[in-house]
Design a protein around this motif. Structure first.
Motif, short mmCIF file in Angstrom:
data_model
loop_
_atom_site.label_atom_id
_atom_site.label_comp_id
_atom_site.label_asym_id
_atom_site.label_seq_id
_atom_site.Cartn_x
_atom_site.Cartn_y
_atom_site.Cartn_z
N PHE A 87 11.85 6.15 11.82
CA PHE A 87 12.40 7.41 12.37
C PHE A 87 12.33 8.72 11.38
CE2 PHE A 87 15.47 5.02 9.74
CZ PHE A 87 15.92 5.92 8.73
N GLU A 88 11.78 8.17 10.33
CA GLU A 88 11.92 9.48 9.15
C GLU A 88 10.52 10.31 9.60
OE1 GLU A 88 13.77 10.77 7.10
OE2 GLU A 88 15.35 9.09 6.50
N ILE A 89 10.41 11.38 8.89
CA ILE A 89 9.35 12.57 8.98
C ILE A 89 8.13 12.15 8.49
CG2 ILE A 89 9.77 13.81 6.63
CD1 ILE A 89 9.29 16.43 8.09
N ASP A 90 7.94 11.23 7.52
CA ASP A 90 6.80 10.73 7.01
C ASP A 90 6.77 9.07 6.52
OD1 ASP A 90 7.41 10.80 4.12
OD2 ASP A 90 6.92 13.01 4.06
N VAL A 91 5.86 8.49 6.24
CA VAL A 91 5.86 7.19 5.74
C VAL A 91 6.73 6.86 4.61
CG1 VAL A 91 4.25 5.24 4.97
CG2 VAL A 91 3.84 6.61 6.94
N LEU A 92 6.25 7.85 3.41
CA LEU A 92 6.94 7.33 2.33
C LEU A 92 8.71 7.75 2.34
CD1 LEU A 92 6.35 6.71 -0.79
CD2 LEU A 92 6.24 9.23 -1.01
N THR A 93 9.06 8.84 3.04
CA THR A 93 10.45 8.95 3.09
C THR A 93 11.07 7.96 4.16
OG1 THR A 93 9.96 11.62 3.32
CG2 THR A 93 12.09 10.63 3.92
N ASP A 94 10.34 7.23 5.13
CA ASP A 94 11.03 6.14 5.66
C ASP A 94 11.09 4.93 4.90
OD1 ASP A 94 10.63 5.79 9.15
OD2 ASP A 94 11.04 3.85 7.93
N VAL A 95 10.16 4.59 4.16
CA VAL A 95 10.33 3.40 3.14
C VAL A 95 11.44 3.71 2.12
CG1 VAL A 95 8.98 1.74 1.74
CG2 VAL A 95 7.80 2.74 3.77
N CYS A 96 11.62 4.78 1.67
CA CYS A 96 12.39 5.17 0.67
C CYS A 96 13.98 5.13 1.41
CB CYS A 96 12.51 6.59 0.33
SG CYS A 96 11.05 6.95 -0.78
N PHE A 97 14.20 4.88 2.47
CA PHE A 97 15.41 4.86 3.17
C PHE A 97 16.29 3.83 2.49
CE2 PHE A 97 18.59 3.71 6.35
CZ PHE A 97 19.14 4.93 6.42
N GLY A 98 15.90 2.48 2.66
CA GLY A 98 16.57 1.40 2.03
C GLY A 98 16.88 1.42 0.76
N PRO A 99 15.92 1.86 -0.45
CA PRO A 99 16.27 1.81 -1.63
C PRO A 99 17.13 2.90 -2.16
CG PRO A 99 14.05 1.65 -1.66
CD PRO A 99 14.60 1.64 -0.09
N LYS A 100 17.28 4.15 -1.27
CA LYS A 100 18.10 5.12 -1.54
C LYS A 100 19.61 4.59 -1.03
CE LYS A 100 15.46 9.19 -1.17
NZ LYS A 100 15.13 10.47 -0.29
N ASN A 101 19.87 3.86 -0.11
CA ASN A 101 21.05 3.26 0.34
C ASN A 101 21.66 2.38 -0.61
OD1 ASN A 101 21.40 4.84 2.69
ND2 ASN A 101 20.82 3.24 4.20
N GLN A 102 20.68 1.73 -1.43
CA GLN A 102 21.11 0.91 -2.42
C GLN A 102 21.84 1.67 -3.72
OE1 GLN A 102 17.45 -1.34 -2.55
NE2 GLN A 102 18.47 -3.26 -2.14
N GLY A 103 21.61 3.17 -3.78
CA GLY A 103 22.05 3.79 -4.62
C GLY A 103 20.98 4.31 -5.71
N LEU A 104 19.72 3.90 -5.37
CA LEU A 104 18.70 4.30 -6.45
C LEU A 104 18.57 5.85 -6.51
CD1 LEU A 104 18.15 1.28 -6.16
CD2 LEU A 104 15.75 1.91 -6.49
N SER A 105 17.94 6.51 -7.40
CA SER A 105 17.76 7.72 -7.30
C SER A 105 16.73 8.03 -6.69
CB SER A 105 17.64 8.37 -8.86
OG SER A 105 16.22 7.76 -9.47
N LYS A 106 16.46 9.31 -6.31
CA LYS A 106 14.99 9.77 -5.49
C LYS A 106 13.65 9.21 -6.28
CE LYS A 106 12.44 13.62 -3.60
NZ LYS A 106 12.42 15.26 -3.35
N GLU A 107 13.74 9.35 -7.60
CA GLU A 107 12.39 8.86 -8.21
C GLU A 107 12.32 7.28 -8.52
OE1 GLU A 107 14.89 11.06 -9.34
OE2 GLU A 107 13.62 12.95 -9.11
N ASP A 108 13.43 6.76 -8.31
CA ASP A 108 13.14 5.31 -8.44
C ASP A 108 13.20 4.64 -7.11
OD1 ASP A 108 13.71 5.27 -11.12
OD2 ASP A 108 15.77 4.94 -10.92
N ALA A 109 13.49 5.47 -5.91
CA ALA A 109 13.41 4.77 -4.77
C ALA A 109 12.03 5.05 -4.42
CB ALA A 109 14.29 5.77 -3.70
N GLU A 110 11.60 6.22 -4.54
CA GLU A 110 10.12 6.41 -4.27
C GLU A 110 9.00 5.43 -5.26
OE1 GLU A 110 6.81 10.19 -5.03
OE2 GLU A 110 8.78 10.63 -3.99
N GLU A 111 9.46 5.17 -6.31
CA GLU A 111 8.77 4.43 -7.08
C GLU A 111 8.60 2.83 -6.29
OE1 GLU A 111 8.37 2.07 -11.56
OE2 GLU A 111 9.72 3.84 -11.34
N ARG A 112 9.76 2.37 -5.97
CA ARG A 112 10.05 1.21 -5.14
C ARG A 112 9.25 1.18 -3.82
NH1 ARG A 112 15.05 -1.57 -4.80
NH2 ARG A 112 15.56 -2.07 -6.92
#
Length: 296
Positions: A95-120
């Motif tokens: 549902f997100e605007i792009d692929v990377l943002t979509d995959v970042c959704f779960g890690p962000k909900n786990q409380g990770l920072s934007k940088e750590d979520a993007e790395e994951r």
């Protein structure tokens, strides 16, 4: 993970009451690759949804690392980050605007920072074979197979210990199916993730799974290696299932006098066995021919 005498009843106390799964006892050890098969309505989808708490058993216990996940105070949110479930046609959840943002959704909900979520997210996308030039594309611009990979990456990015996949190759062409399953096998080998693969393809579970669970009419009827389970192919047929095509070919060759192993379950295994049997047959025929000439 463990199920202890688990039963799940739909519409209890009504005329529509029915057990979707009944008295299931099942233990899954860390690092296994398990196939789950059964005809439509056999209970396999209900079974797997108990492992991460999406469904609560009517009776019995569901344990993760020895703890009852329905005990008071148990953190189900934490469980679902450890036990990832990918539904059939998971790309419908993008549902997100792009692929990377979509995959970042779960890690962000786990409380990770934007940088750590993007790395994951980048690591997960790499594991499932999504090239970097697709990271900033809308997921809706991707092919069916690419969408499926992104959806799986979204679960992997939460770094689960267990990955449950409900028909992950449904609707894909043979090439896309093989690519997805090869990536899942690679994840299992590289990261040691426990895999539960629900599939209608006997060839797929025979090729990838080391253990096979068969559901029929709400009951667990077989739990063994694919080789052992497919020895009961006649019983499977009565359940509306079948063995891999290789099984039927090997039985046909055996009936025609070729000394093959009828329990071979994969093309590679069958090929090696058939060549070996043909070699023995050729050697025997040459020996018999030599003996005939001596007699003459």
């Amino acid at each position: 993970m463990e199920l202890k005498d688990v039963t799940y009843t739909y519409s209890p106390g009504t005329v529509y009451e029915a057990n979707a799964i009944e008295h299931i006892n099942l233990k899954i050890d860390e690092g296994q690759f398990i196939g789950v098969i059964g005809h439509t309505g056999s209970g396999k989808s209900t079974l797997i949804q108990h492992f991460n708490g999406l469904m609560k058993p009517t009776s019995g216990q569901v344990l993760y690392e020895g703890e009852d996940i329905w005990a008071e105070g148990y953190d189900l949110r934490k469980l679902r980050s450890r036990v990832g479930l990918v539904f059939q046609y998971p790309e419908h959840q993008l549902f997100e605007i792009d692929v990377l943002t979509d995959v970042c959704f779960g890690p962000k909900n786990q409380g990770l920072s934007k940088e750590d979520a993007e790395e994951r997210a980048r690591e997960a996308l790499k594991h499932v074979g999504v090239p970097e030039d697709l990271y900033r594309k809308s997921p809706f611009e991707l092919s069916g197979g690419q969408k499926r990979r992104v959806a799986i990456a979204g679960v992997l990015a939460m770094n689960p210990k267990v990955l449950i996949l409900d028909e992950p190759t449904a609707g894909l062409d043979p090439r896309g199916r093989d690519e997805i399953l090869d990536q899942i096998k690679h994840l299992h080998e590289e990261r040691g993730i426990t895999i539960l693969l629900v599939s209608h393809s006997m060839e797929d579970v025979a090729r990838y799974a080391g253990r096979l669970i068969v559901m029929n009419d709400a009951h667990l009827v077989f739990d063994d290696t694919p080789r052992e389970v497919f020895r009961h192919y006649r019983e499977l047929e009565k359940m509306g299932l079948a063995a891999p095509q290789v099984t039927y070919i090997m039985h046909a060759l055996k009936e025609r006098g070729l000394d093959v192993d009828v329990n071979a379950t994969t093309v590679e295994e069958a090929r090696a066995n058939i060549l070996q049997a043909l070699g023995k047959r050729t050697s025997r025929l040459e020996t018999e021919d030599t003996e005939d000439k001596r007699i003459c």
